[in-house]
Design a protein around this motif. Structure first.
Motif, PDB file in Angstrom:
ATOM      1  N   GLN A 141       0.858  -1.238  -0.025  1.00 10.45           N
ATOM      2  CA  GLN A 141       0.114   0.078   0.121  1.00 10.45           C
ATOM      3  C   GLN A 141       0.939   1.164   0.140  1.00 10.45           C
ATOM      4  O   GLN A 141       0.550   2.075  -0.502  1.00 10.45           O
ATOM      5  N   ILE A 144       1.904   2.101  -3.324  1.00  8.54           N
ATOM      6  CA  ILE A 144       1.024   2.715  -4.317  1.00  8.54           C
ATOM      7  C   ILE A 144       0.758   4.020  -3.981  1.00  8.54           C
ATOM      8  O   ILE A 144       0.453   4.829  -4.832  1.00  8.54           O
ATOM      9  N   THR A 211      -3.558  -1.946  -6.897  1.00 14.46           N
ATOM     10  CA  THR A 211      -4.604  -2.099  -5.981  1.00 14.46           C
ATOM     11  C   THR A 211      -5.141  -3.152  -6.107  1.00 14.46           C
ATOM     12  O   THR A 211      -5.430  -4.068  -5.012  1.00 14.46           O
TER      13      THR A 211
END
Length: 248
Positions: A141, A144, A211
């Motif tokens: 995450q 990202i 994602t």
């Protein structure tokens, strides 16, 4: 003399392996560069000292020293002497000239490398679905988020967060061999396909696919993992024509 008071897990966190054959100092450069690119060692973190690296890679300390000169000249590694000295990561942004020296697949064409990428990425994702921890998902995450934060910024930094996401999956898979193949492929492509990543690739779409990949891994959805990875890699495959068997 290098300090011995480095963190106890410094060498344990990464698999440095023995070197066999000529051009040993280049292989040392490759192994240290890979460890940094993969995210195992972050900027300002300590690397194993020269004695430990020499032992792990089965080379002499002068060979390690020659490699460190190359890395130090590019500010990738800093070498300090004294009681608080040792080896510290200076930067995880590896210049192209260093990557070109260490790229083991440089004798292969882009099409061959792109064709090899899909099965390796899929298998890493499948293994990550079995083995990933909460820390691994947090790392994905963060990559990202970093990619989105730098969508309109410095190209090298944007590409770095793109790479790091795939490296995070490689670490989550807990497969040293497959992760090494992934690294070799990624570095080859980020050098030879720089224009594609700079001018053609859609950053927002990449972040969206990252994602979707992460969520498929989290759900351990095998069919979705395969579908998303194939969709994510399709634009690059189309760009180089790797989907056409008779393409030269």
């Amino acid at each position: 003399m290098m300090a011995e008071n480095q963190p106890a897990d410094s060498a344990a966190r990464w698999h440095f392996h023995p070197i066999i054959g000529p051009r040993a100092h280049q292989e040392v450069v490759t192994q240290i560069t890979y460890a940094i690119l993969s995210g195992a060692f972050q900027p300002e973190e300590r690397l194993p000292n020269i004695d430990v690296l020499a032992k792990l890679m089965n080379v002499s300390k002068p060979v390690v020293g020659e490699a460190l000169k190359v890395l130090s000249s590019a500010n990738i590694v800093r070498t300090q002497r004294g009681i608080n000295g040792g080896l510290t990561v200076g930067s995880n942004r590896i210049p192209d000239d260093i990557l070109a020296v260490t790229a083991p697949l440089q004798h292969l064409g882009v099409r061959d490398v792109v064709e090899a990428r899909k099965p390796i990425e899929i298998q890493l994702c499948l293994l990550a679905a079995q083995r990933a921890t909460a820390e691994d998902f947090a790392a994905m995450q963060a990559c990202i988020d970093g990619l989105l934060d730098n969508r309109n910024g410095d190209l090298a930094l944007r590409l770095r967060f793109d790479q790091l996401f795939h490296y995070a999956i490689g670490r989550a898979a807990r497969s040293a061999a497959l992760a090494l193949y992934q690294h070799q492929i990624l570095e080859h492509l980020f050098i030879s396909m720089r224009q594609y990543f700079a001018d053609i690739e859609d950053v927002d779409d990449v972040a969206r696919m990252h994602t979707l990949t992460m969520e498929a891994i989290r759900r351990r959805d095998i069919a979705e993992i395969v579908r998303v990875v194939e969709a994510h890699l399709a634009p690059l495959e189309e760009s180089v024509g790797s989907h056409t068997p008779d393409n030269p």
